[in-house]
Design an enzyme around this catalytic site. Structure first.
Site, short mmCIF file in Angstrom:
data_model
loop_
_atom_site.label_atom_id
_atom_site.label_comp_id
_atom_site.label_asym_id
_atom_site.label_seq_id
_atom_site.Cartn_x
_atom_site.Cartn_y
_atom_site.Cartn_z
N LEU A 138 1.01 -1.16 0.02
CA LEU A 138 -0.07 -0.14 -0.04
C LEU A 138 0.91 1.21 -0.02
CD1 LEU A 138 -2.79 -0.82 2.65
CD2 LEU A 138 -2.94 -1.05 0.16
N ASP A 139 0.44 2.33 -0.64
CA ASP A 139 1.18 3.59 -0.86
C ASP A 139 1.34 4.23 0.75
OD1 ASP A 139 1.35 3.35 -3.28
OD2 ASP A 139 -0.07 4.91 -3.67
N LYS A 140 2.38 4.73 1.20
CA LYS A 140 2.58 5.26 2.48
C LYS A 140 1.16 6.00 2.84
CE LYS A 140 5.15 9.15 4.76
NZ LYS A 140 6.14 10.10 4.69
N ARG A 237 -4.90 5.72 -7.67
CA ARG A 237 -4.84 7.26 -7.83
C ARG A 237 -4.70 7.76 -9.32
NH1 ARG A 237 0.22 7.53 -4.24
NH2 ARG A 237 -0.15 9.85 -4.55
#
Length: 321
Positions: A138-140, A237
């Site tokens: 998962l992205d930060k 995104r």
């Protein structure tokens, strides 16, 4: 930490008919192909005194090659006592509810304090596994559910299921603009042609598909449920930005928040200062690698996203009155 790299050589006869990156892999086996490709694309390698940024460029034996680049020294990750929100654990898997702000893997600018460091402290045996057992990222600034394998069999099984699209990952997001209906975005994703830290929809990218449906509409925003078929970097995104519905709080892809007429000061400030992309991994399901049982997990929306939705709902009701 980086080392300065300066190399020069002549393209050998055995490189006849090869691409630039393939020839370099033969000439400089001490560097990985991915590293050489990055150096080509960043303009750090010259061919016959000219910068060539296309890895597929054809080369001819006898041409000169000069490398002047920086090599990042990757240190072995260390175990660190960082709190983990473990939803489920047995001898084969760990399911984690990751908070926003926690980086998954160490990298440039984030050498420690990551989820991987925390996992090594929680379970030292993970050191022997690829990516310390982390099956997907998962992205930060994305929160929510992730699965980690605890042994080689579990890692192989889960990564194969992920490639076969048998691991179900669903998210909720708040995006800009009012969407009239759900749908599917199928568009290839690859590295942005000029912004090297960004991804983008590009013809040469890898196939990527995102399904979405509308949960709730507001005056100028929409609350969505999304499901991934593929798992490209920054996929949701990038896909949402591609269809002009970037995520709230995502300056990298979503752009600046648009002014909303007749909104309260509270909502205007919230939209302007929302600290991260409004994206949460709410559901994860997979087949257990040892027992073959169907496993399913859900994670409630975090407080910041709940507050955002509540404030948008209040704004809608106030302007309908």
């Amino acid at each position: 930490m980086t080392n300065q790299v300066r190399e020069s050589a002549i393209i050998p006869d055995e490189a006849l008919g090869l691409r630039f990156d393939q020839a370099l892999a033969i000439m400089f086996p001490e560097y990985s192909r991915s590293q050489l490709k990055k150096w080509i694309q960043s303009g750090s390698i010259q061919l016959e005194g000219e910068v060539v940024t296309k890895p597929r460029e054809k080369v001819i034996p006898g041409m000169s090659v000069a490398i002047e680049a920086e090599l990042e020294i990757v240190e072995e990750p260390v175990a660190q006592p960082i709190d983990l929100n473990i939803v489920y654990e047995d001898d084969d898997v760990i399911v984690i509810d990751k908070p926003a702000g926690l980086v998954v893997h160490p990298g440039a600018g984030n050498t420690d304090g990551t989820l991987l460091n925390a996992l090594l402290h929680h379970c030292a045996e993970l050191e022997a596994l690829p990516r310390s057992g982390i099956v997907h990222r998962l992205d930060k600034e994305t929160s929510g559910l992730m699965v980690v394998a605890k042994n080689a069999n579990a890692y192989t099984s889960l990564t194969e299921d992920l490639k076969a699209r048998e691991v179900v990952r669903e998210y909720e997001a708040v995006v800009m603009g009012v969407m009239t209906a759900g749908g599917t975005v199928s568009a290839p994703i690859g590295r942005h042609p000029t912004k090297r830290t960004h991804m983008a929809v590009v013809p040469t990218g890898k196939e990527a598909t995102t399904h979405y449906r509308v949960i709730e509409r507001f005056r100028a925003h929409t609350h969505l449920r999304l499901r991934l078929e593929s798992g490209r970097t920054h996929q949701i995104r990038v896909h949402m930005a591609h269809i002009k519905h970037g995520l709230v709080g995502d300056p990298q892809y979503g752009g600046r928040p648009r002014p909303l007429a007749k909104s309260s000061d509270e909502l205007a400030a919230l939209l302007r200062r929302f600290p991260r992309q409004a994206l949460h991994a709410v559901h994860l399901s997979f087949v257990h690698p040892e027992t073959y049982e169907s496993m399913s997990f859900s994670s409630p929306l975090p407080d910041d996203v709940i507050t955002l939705i509540k404030t948008l709902r209040e704004d809608r009701e106030e302007n309908l009155a």
